[in-house]
Design an enzyme around this catalytic site. Structure first.
Site, short mmCIF file in Angstrom:
data_model
loop_
_atom_site.label_atom_id
_atom_site.label_comp_id
_atom_site.label_asym_id
_atom_site.label_seq_id
_atom_site.Cartn_x
_atom_site.Cartn_y
_atom_site.Cartn_z
N ARG A 1 30.65 -6.31 -44.11
CA ARG A 1 29.77 -5.22 -44.53
C ARG A 1 28.94 -5.56 -45.77
NH1 ARG A 1 34.47 -2.28 -43.27
NH2 ARG A 1 34.31 -1.28 -41.24
N LYS B 1 14.32 -7.34 -47.25
CA LYS B 1 14.23 -7.05 -45.82
C LYS B 1 14.75 -8.25 -45.04
CE LYS B 1 10.37 -3.88 -45.00
NZ LYS B 1 9.10 -3.82 -44.23
N GLU C 1 -0.11 -14.80 -46.80
CA GLU C 1 0.60 -13.74 -47.53
C GLU C 1 0.16 -13.71 -49.01
OE1 GLU C 1 2.40 -11.32 -46.29
OE2 GLU C 1 3.43 -12.01 -44.48
N LYS D 1 4.62 -8.38 -55.06
CA LYS D 1 5.67 -7.92 -54.14
C LYS D 1 6.80 -7.22 -54.89
CE LYS D 1 8.04 -8.09 -50.12
NZ LYS D 1 8.28 -9.10 -49.11
N GLU E 1 11.10 1.31 -48.27
CA GLU E 1 9.89 1.61 -47.52
C GLU E 1 9.82 3.05 -47.05
OE1 GLU E 1 8.61 -1.51 -44.93
OE2 GLU E 1 7.09 -0.26 -43.99
N ARG F 1 5.73 1.07 -50.11
CA ARG F 1 6.00 -0.30 -49.68
C ARG F 1 5.26 -0.65 -48.38
NH1 ARG F 1 11.77 -3.59 -49.70
NH2 ARG F 1 10.99 -5.38 -48.53
N ASN G 1 2.35 -4.11 -45.45
CA ASN G 1 2.13 -4.40 -44.03
C ASN G 1 0.66 -4.61 -43.68
OD1 ASN G 1 4.84 -4.34 -43.19
ND2 ASN G 1 4.83 -2.11 -43.27
N HIS H 1 -0.31 -6.53 -40.63
CA HIS H 1 0.90 -6.80 -39.85
C HIS H 1 1.01 -6.00 -38.55
CE1 HIS H 1 2.06 -9.05 -43.34
NE2 HIS H 1 3.23 -9.37 -42.83
N HIS I 1 3.09 -17.02 -38.16
CA HIS I 1 3.05 -15.67 -38.73
C HIS I 1 1.79 -15.46 -39.58
CE1 HIS I 1 4.40 -11.86 -40.34
NE2 HIS I 1 4.29 -12.33 -41.57
#
Lengths: 367, 367
Positions: A123, A144, A186, A228, A238, A242, A246, A249, A266
């Protein structure tokens, strides 16, 4: 050496950017409370592992750490549940416990995969990012982590902040030019959402960045990480702000999916997505330079600015429907309003996006 | 109707315990902000689904909710990564978005599996527990969700608090007697760690509990949930105090694993584990009644208090080594010091535990 902190209360963590950090990993681990009693799992891919795994492992072992490593195939296909399960098996067999850490040595794929394993194992255990690509300056900050599902990218994941990011610029020297350009996408994005000044700086320095000039690159990565980090500090999970990260994206992820996560890198996919977003911005009233500058800077960085004609528009729109940025059936879309500024449009019409996707196929090459 | 709140700041949530809640689910969902725009996924198992799924679905649909359901096989084997992936696939195909919720209608297995799917899907969506077993009064409170790995139970998981727990006592009426007893093991545990008075009450009322007397059962579940909620409120992520909830679980989990997650029910395994823990407590200085009362009350609840002789001690000790309660090679063990009180021993000798496991095979039947 540059250093900054992602401010997240008790989950705050440092980012170190500089040369030679791979050799000094043990020093930083020790400084930040990673104990030597519990084994560490280093996750890397075949390409990065061949170059840097021995160096990292021998440094850590010389300092008294016990390490085990997992080498996954290079590329997006490693972000699978199967690979995730394999990491858990290795962690169990090696006896990782709650005081252990999982280290991601590699690009965004390795970071996402290893990070999700760290989020899930018992966990949640600690997780250290050691990015070896430019692209990973983005993915390694913010917590993320995820793996893909055959139907959608990044759909199985968590918010799990790293304990530390160690960014050794020397590992970037072996990047192929196409990967360099992909990573710069990015960097450009962080400028486009927050700083016209930084976009102008990239416009001037794109050649240096592509040539991996250490000073230029160190500054660009520091600035990108800082943008960032600031945004993540304000909205870790988010809920709202946030989402501006994107930019490009929504279209970009769909292009990656339709291209089978292989045809477009990407950064290439989101470069095309950012050109699309800029076009929408101009349609909705932003100055025309938003589109022109976006396109020019991306092209200077060696990125594609139009969509290959064989990409099927229906398939692209269908892929968007599975994207997490859909809320209650409406499309959320990040729209530029100026260079350095964007808004979150929670009510974007799919029709408009469809039209722009079509137009991206006819886009003239900039420059 | 009884109601209590698990206090966790912005993650606080209500627990409702009473009869007829299955029919009133839509009312409570609406009251707690579950919107009707986004589809809901109901996860249940074959046994529970046959009895209650139609009722829940038709009530929700009549109130304007869109629902989709997933029926998994009954039993611990459903807590697999494969089943988890299947839930994610169903959620994607049904178009669940960030405002959707996943509902666990069933016992602890369904709760753990559905809860982990909710924790992972889009990096976390809402999750509602509707427990249909006594055992689940424990697992549905506290946010621990997980699936199993072939090498270890609950090793892949998250802390993901539910948005709400709706506990319909009517669904307990169909439980087979062995499941009732298994569930009572966690009720007894909550007494043993926090309240001698409650243990005395169970000692008096065990027959009523086994007969599912609504008033006695409602009180016992309310009290059990309250103990659990208080502890979780103080230590959500099991940094320290929360570990006391693992009374009986170090041995118990190992017994479940060695029995192939089938021979012993969870409550049966931890009942034997609690007798073992009580024996260790007495060895370390607790009054002898700790052992006697523990054994008597568990036996009154219809639970086993000795270990079947064919369980291999080596295999049990080996399974413990994979347990999360190992930290840096030492065994953490919850030791009773009195009825209603325990301590966390972070330095328990594996030798002592091994000896107790052997003795558990020779344990005389109480009563």
């Amino acid at each position: 050496m540059r250093e900054l902190t992602v401010q997240l209360g008790e989950r705050s963590y440092p980012i170190y950017i500089g040369e030679g950090l791979l050799d000094q990993a043990a020093f930083y681990f020790d400084k930040h409370g990673i104990g030597k009693q519990s084994p560490l799992l280093i996750v890397t891919d075949e390409q990065v592992g061949r170059l840097y795994l021995d160096k990292l492992e021998s440094g850590l072992r010389a300092a008294g750490y016990r390490t085990v490593s997992a080498v996954v195939p290079a590329g997006e296909q490693a972000k699978s549940l199967l690979q995730f399960e394999e990491l858990i098996t290795i962690a169990l067999k090696a006896g990782l416990d709650r005081k252990s850490a999982i280290i991601a040595l590699g690009g965004g794929v390795v970071g996402d995969l290893a990070g999700y394993a760290a989020a899930a194992y018992m966990r949640g255990i600690r997780f250290i990012q050691m990015p070896t690509t430019i692209l990973a300056h983005d993915s390694s900050v913010g917590g993320k982590v995820a793996v893909n599902h055959p139907l959608a990218k990044n759909i199985i994941g968590a918010f799990h902040q790293p304990a530390m990011v160690l960014y050794d610029l020397e590992t970037l020297r072996t990047l192929p030019p196409r990967e360099v350009s992909s990573g710069l996408a990015e960097v450009v994005k962080h400028g486009l959402i927050r700083s016209a000044e930084f976009v102008a700086w990239i416009d001037e320095n794109a050649d240096k960045l592509r040539a991996l000039d250490p000073e230029a690159l160190g500054y660009a990565l520091y600035f990108g990480c800082r943008v960032k980090a600031e945004i993540v500090s304000q909205d870790e999970r988010e809920n709202d702000l946030r989402a501006i990260l994107n930019l490009g994206h929504t279209i970009g992820h769909a292009l990656e999916a339709v291209g089978g996560y292989g045809e477009l890198l990407h950064g290439e996919a989101i470069a095309i997505g950012m050109v699309g977003a800029a076009r929408i911005g101009v349609e909705l009233g932003a100055p025309r330079e938003v589109y022109e500058v976006t396109k020019r800077v991306l092209a200077k960085c060696g990125l594609p600015v139009r969509l290959p004609a064989h990409f099927d528009t229906d398939a692209i729109m269908d892929a968007m429907r599975h994207d997490k940025k859909f809320k209650e059936g409406r499309m959320v879309f990040i729209v530029p309003t100026a260079i350095g500024d964007v808004v979150i449009d929670k009510n974007m019409s799919a029709e408009r996006v469809r039209r722009i996707v079509e137009q991206l196929k006819e886009e003239e090459q900039a420059q």
